[in-house]
Design an enzyme around this catalytic site. Structure first.
Site: not given
Ligand code: DQA
Length: 144
Positions: A12, A19, A24, A79, A100, A102, A109
């Protein structure tokens, strides 16, 4: 040798820009990848990106990195962060530093986003800084 950073985007994230922009942001994935490639080149490195909506394709890409002398991996597994033992195992087998990222602050959340299968094998985790999180990860990786 020019350090090669590999940026991996999970499901996604190809929809970035349209989105849930209140979560985001408005930048597209192409915007982010182009910025990272340019920044890497300014810093004397090379940055390539790969996005997939498929867990196995991400595992295949991580395995392929074993033959590419990758310096570090920056990963937003989307996800799959919260579900994928397979991606964690592939990263652990590769054995290069992982950062990592996000875009959103997952801790503000739903609780199902609070657990990451990747964090325990990551060098560090950046959450909630939007697209800047990728830039921060890249700058950190190249400082090592
Ligand atoms: C994400 C956070 C995840 O929980 C979510 O499923 C995403 C995007 C983020 O970049 O904030 O697809 O990784």
């Amino acid at each position: 040798m020019t350090p090669h950073l590999l940026v991996l985007h999970g499901p996604n994230l190809n929809l970035l820009g349209t989105r849930e922009p209140h979560i985001y942001g408005h930048q597209t994935l192409a915007d982010i990848d182009q910025h990272l490639a340019k920044l890497a080149s300014e810093l004397g490195a090379r940055c390539t990106s790969f996005q997939s909506n498929h867990e196995g394709a991400l595992v295949d890409r991580i395995q392929a990195a074993a033959h590419e002398q990758v310096h570090s991996i920056i990963i937003n597994a989307g996800a799959y962060t919260h579900t994928s033992v397979a991606i964690r195992d592939a990263l652990a087998a590769l054995g290069v530093p992982i950062i990592e990222v996000h875009l959103s602050n997952v801790y503000q959340r739903e609780t199902f986003r609070h657990h990451s299968y990747l964090s325990a094998i990551a060098k560090g985790v950046i959450v909630g800084l939007g697209a800047y999180g990728y830039e921060a990860a890249l700058r950190y990786a190249l400082s090592q």
